[in-house]
Motif scaffolding. Structure first.
Motif, PDB file in Angstrom:
ATOM      1  N   ALA A 158     -18.301  27.193  70.836  1.00  0.00           N
ATOM      2  CA  ALA A 158     -17.260  25.976  71.348  1.00  0.00           C
ATOM      3  C   ALA A 158     -17.684  26.201  72.964  1.00  0.00           C
ATOM      4  CB  ALA A 158     -15.738  26.634  71.452  1.00  0.00           C
ATOM      5  N   LYS A 159     -17.986  27.585  73.427  1.00  0.00           N
ATOM      6  CA  LYS A 159     -18.382  27.446  75.064  1.00  0.00           C
ATOM      7  C   LYS A 159     -19.755  26.619  75.335  1.00  0.00           C
ATOM      8  CE  LYS A 159     -15.570  31.831  75.528  1.00  0.00           C
ATOM      9  NZ  LYS A 159     -15.631  33.157  75.804  1.00  0.00           N
ATOM     10  N   GLU A 160     -20.732  27.094  74.131  1.00  0.00           N
ATOM     11  CA  GLU A 160     -21.784  26.242  74.390  1.00  0.00           C
ATOM     12  C   GLU A 160     -21.598  24.726  74.399  1.00  0.00           C
ATOM     13  OE1 GLU A 160     -25.558  27.206  74.519  1.00  0.00           O
ATOM     14  OE2 GLU A 160     -24.519  28.869  75.460  1.00  0.00           O
ATOM     15  N   LYS A 161     -20.963  24.360  73.655  1.00  0.00           N
ATOM     16  CA  LYS A 161     -20.783  22.894  73.620  1.00  0.00           C
ATOM     17  C   LYS A 161     -20.115  22.472  74.939  1.00  0.00           C
ATOM     18  CE  LYS A 161     -20.713  19.384  70.576  1.00  0.00           C
ATOM     19  NZ  LYS A 161     -21.804  19.220  69.813  1.00  0.00           N
ATOM     20  N   LEU A 162     -19.179  23.151  75.778  1.00  0.00           N
ATOM     21  CA  LEU A 162     -18.651  22.941  76.927  1.00  0.00           C
ATOM     22  C   LEU A 162     -19.733  22.820  78.116  1.00  0.00           C
ATOM     23  CD1 LEU A 162     -15.268  25.100  76.968  1.00  0.00           C
ATOM     24  CD2 LEU A 162     -15.284  22.811  76.936  1.00  0.00           C
ATOM     25  N   ARG A 163     -20.689  23.982  77.790  1.00  0.00           N
ATOM     26  CA  ARG A 163     -21.822  23.845  78.593  1.00  0.00           C
ATOM     27  C   ARG A 163     -22.932  22.614  78.400  1.00  0.00           C
ATOM     28  NH1 ARG A 163     -21.394  29.406  78.769  1.00  0.00           N
ATOM     29  NH2 ARG A 163     -22.596  29.954  76.770  1.00  0.00           N
ATOM     30  N   THR A 164     -23.217  22.433  77.302  1.00  0.00           N
ATOM     31  CA  THR A 164     -24.242  21.565  77.100  1.00  0.00           C
ATOM     32  C   THR A 164     -23.893  19.992  77.076  1.00  0.00           C
ATOM     33  OG1 THR A 164     -23.787  21.436  74.715  1.00  0.00           O
ATOM     34  CG2 THR A 164     -25.648  22.952  75.339  1.00  0.00           C
ATOM     35  N   GLU A 165     -22.335  19.747  76.945  1.00  0.00           N
ATOM     36  CA  GLU A 165     -21.996  18.326  77.289  1.00  0.00           C
ATOM     37  C   GLU A 165     -21.343  18.255  78.566  1.00  0.00           C
ATOM     38  OE1 GLU A 165     -22.011  16.161  74.888  1.00  0.00           O
ATOM     39  OE2 GLU A 165     -23.045  17.223  73.511  1.00  0.00           O
ATOM     40  N   LYS A 166     -21.587  19.429  79.374  1.00  0.00           N
ATOM     41  CA  LYS A 166     -21.154  19.377  80.953  1.00  0.00           C
ATOM     42  C   LYS A 166     -19.668  18.746  80.913  1.00  0.00           C
ATOM     43  CE  LYS A 166     -26.012  18.869  82.386  1.00  0.00           C
ATOM     44  NZ  LYS A 166     -26.920  17.893  83.238  1.00  0.00           N
ATOM     45  N   VAL A 167     -18.912  19.585  80.171  1.00  0.00           N
ATOM     46  CA  VAL A 167     -17.537  19.026  80.111  1.00  0.00           C
ATOM     47  C   VAL A 167     -16.891  19.617  81.634  1.00  0.00           C
ATOM     48  CG1 VAL A 167     -14.987  19.323  79.082  1.00  0.00           C
ATOM     49  CG2 VAL A 167     -17.179  19.045  77.855  1.00  0.00           C
ATOM     50  N   ALA A 168     -16.151  18.634  82.425  1.00  0.00           N
ATOM     51  CA  ALA A 168     -15.585  18.767  83.749  1.00  0.00           C
ATOM     52  C   ALA A 168     -14.331  19.382  83.351  1.00  0.00           C
ATOM     53  CB  ALA A 168     -15.724  17.769  84.551  1.00  0.00           C
ATOM     54  N   MET A 169     -13.782  20.274  84.301  1.00  0.00           N
ATOM     55  CA  MET A 169     -12.469  20.570  84.482  1.00  0.00           C
ATOM     56  C   MET A 169     -11.727  19.667  85.160  1.00  0.00           C
ATOM     57  SD  MET A 169     -11.834  24.794  84.418  1.00  0.00           S
ATOM     58  CE  MET A 169     -10.177  24.518  85.241  1.00  0.00           C
ATOM     59  N   GLU A 170     -11.106  18.664  84.822  1.00  0.00           N
ATOM     60  CA  GLU A 170     -10.375  17.496  85.346  1.00  0.00           C
ATOM     61  C   GLU A 170      -9.600  16.829  84.349  1.00  0.00           C
ATOM     62  OE1 GLU A 170     -13.660  15.334  86.993  1.00  0.00           O
ATOM     63  OE2 GLU A 170     -14.067  14.255  85.139  1.00  0.00           O
ATOM     64  N   LEU A 171      -8.495  16.068  84.748  1.00  0.00           N
ATOM     65  CA  LEU A 171      -7.792  15.390  83.920  1.00  0.00           C
ATOM     66  C   LEU A 171      -8.454  14.032  83.643  1.00  0.00           C
ATOM     67  CD1 LEU A 171      -4.090  15.493  85.228  1.00  0.00           C
ATOM     68  CD2 LEU A 171      -4.994  16.773  83.378  1.00  0.00           C
ATOM     69  N   PRO A 172      -8.552  13.491  82.318  1.00  0.00           N
ATOM     70  CA  PRO A 172      -9.070  12.383  82.130  1.00  0.00           C
ATOM     71  C   PRO A 172      -8.614  11.073  82.834  1.00  0.00           C
ATOM     72  CG  PRO A 172      -8.191  13.377  80.261  1.00  0.00           C
ATOM     73  CD  PRO A 172      -7.603  13.859  81.330  1.00  0.00           C
ATOM     74  N   PRO A 173      -9.303  10.082  83.106  1.00  0.00           N
ATOM     75  CA  PRO A 173      -8.889   8.931  83.817  1.00  0.00           C
ATOM     76  C   PRO A 173      -7.774   8.155  83.046  1.00  0.00           C
ATOM     77  CG  PRO A 173     -11.269   8.553  83.246  1.00  0.00           C
ATOM     78  CD  PRO A 173     -10.570   9.913  82.538  1.00  0.00           C
ATOM     79  N   GLU A 174      -6.984   7.634  83.813  1.00  0.00           N
ATOM     80  CA  GLU A 174      -5.627   7.007  83.441  1.00  0.00           C
ATOM     81  C   GLU A 174      -5.769   6.193  81.965  1.00  0.00           C
ATOM     82  OE1 GLU A 174      -1.266   5.364  85.158  1.00  0.00           O
ATOM     83  OE2 GLU A 174      -3.156   5.667  86.491  1.00  0.00           O
TER      84      GLU A 174
END
Length: 403
Positions: A158-174
């Protein structure tokens, strides 16, 4: 040193510190954040043994974690050469914001990052337990009835997925918030169910799972983007169910049926909170499954069989079948039909379900047949006993076989 105090402090502060560090340096460094926070608590244990617990232990932890984080990244050549140009290091205390509002914002953003649909559902729950609830690997393994190795592999992927997909820590757009919020609510709902309908025999873990799910639901109410009617409905549902956690389980008797629960053991504060959130959920024009389940749970918090109680529960189940059909809902709806209209009406409806692999189905058939064919009722209870998955369920069914 008080070990219980340390354990509670770890669980409470671990999630805050990991969220703030990950927010500052990015989710690609989430494992480093976990290691640094764990190392900070180790340092606290060693220091406080000799010097005593400081007046403000959380502030001590934040300061040490900040120092350790900066030291780690500054001495890390790979970080300095490749990452530092893109992520400026904080030069002053202002950027290390451990205020309550910033912690809540960071945890809310972490919740959306973890509940990203690109990650498998079970891994989302595991990450939520680890990163947002502060559960240890052993506790997560117990909750899922699996081993540490499986949990570690699941979390690593799961953490690898967060890294490789470059998931940002932010709320999604409205414009994306509704769809993403649905997934977050679903993960919290599953997390709560892991505790409420858990197969683990550890009552502390079972209760902690439920209460952590309630806490995460409450976290969503802090932002106007996520404080939606369905959010309040899920929170109401969880409060109502959690209010009866203590009363539905006994060391001696195992699982305690609703009718036999001691109402004095119900948590009245949680029921009041449930009523408050249920009132807030009424706004809007959407009737979600959480609204209907919350209505059902509300009526279950009224122990006496007032005239309209089971009729209202039955109506809610009828609607729930249309909104979100499942065999479990159909089974519960049939029980409500039995309570509202009698066994003669419910029995043919129950037999139509044909849930041959569900032990609760045979428990219901056994209950209905006690009114007309006791021998057949016992046969159904025997089938239920053979299919039951936990010692508590088998112990409960055994009491029916003795009747």
């Amino acid at each position: 040193m008080d070990q219980d105090f340390l354990k509670k402090l770890f669980q409470h502060e671990f999630v805050k510190m990991v969220a703030v560090i990950s927010k500052r340096f990015g989710l690609q460094h989430i494992e480093i954040a976990e290691d640094i926070v764990a190392d900070t608590f180790l340092a606290a244990t060693e220091t406080w043994k000799t010097k005593g617990i400081p007046e403000h232990p959380a502030a001590w932890l934040y300061a040490v974690a900040r120092q350790k984080t900066l030291y780690h990244f500054r001495r890390n050549k790979i970080y300095e050469d490749k990452v530092l140009p893109q992520i400026p290091l904080p030069e002053d205390d202002e950027e290390w914001d451990f205020s309550e509002s910033h912690i809540k914002d960071s945890q809310l953003q972490m919740l959306f990052a973890i509940c990203n649909p690109i990650i498998a559902s079970e891994a989302q729950i595991g990450l939520a337990l680890r990163i947002l609830c502060g559960f240890g690997i052993d506790e997560i393994a117990d909750a899922f009835l699996t081993n540490k190795s499986t949990v570690n592999k699941r979390l690593f992927r799961a953490k690898e997925k967060l890294r490789t997909e470059k998931v940002a820590m932010e709320l999604p757009p409205e414009h994306e918030i509704i769809q993403r919020l649905d997934n977050v609510l679903h993960v919290i709902y599953l997390l709560f169910n892991e505790g409420y309908y858990s197969r683990t025999q550890d009552e502390i873990i079972r209760k902690d799972l439920c209460l952590e799910a309630v806490r995460l639901g409450a976290l969503l109410t802090d932002s106007p983007l996520t404080a939606r009617p369905k959010t309040y409905a899920l929170l109401a549902l969880m409060c109502f169910h959690a209010s009866r956690l203590v009363a539905r389980q006994s060391h001696q008797a195992g699982m305690i049926l609703y009718e036999e629960q001691d109402e004095a053991l119900w948590d009245k504060d949680l029921i009041r909170h449930g009523n408050y959130f249920l009132d807030l959920s009424i706004g809007g024009d959407e009737l979600s499954s959480y609204h209907l389940e919350a209505q059902i749970a509300f009526w279950h918090c009224i122990k006496a069989d007032v005239p309209e109680k089971w009729e209202r529960i039955l109506q809610a189940y009828n609607q729930l079948l249309l909104v979100n059909y499942s065999p479990a809902v159909a089974l519960n709806r049939t029980y409500a039909l039995y309570k509202a209209d009698g066994w003669e009406i419910a029995l043919p409806e129950a037999e139509k379900l044909q849930l041959e692999s569900n032990h609760f189905y045979f428990v219901l058939l056994g209950e209905l047949y006690t009114h007309c064919d006791p021998a057949k009722a016992q046969q159904h209870f025997q089938q239920a006993h053979a299919l039951a998955k936990t010692p508590a369920e088998r112990a409960f069914i055994q009491t029916k076989l003795k009747c």
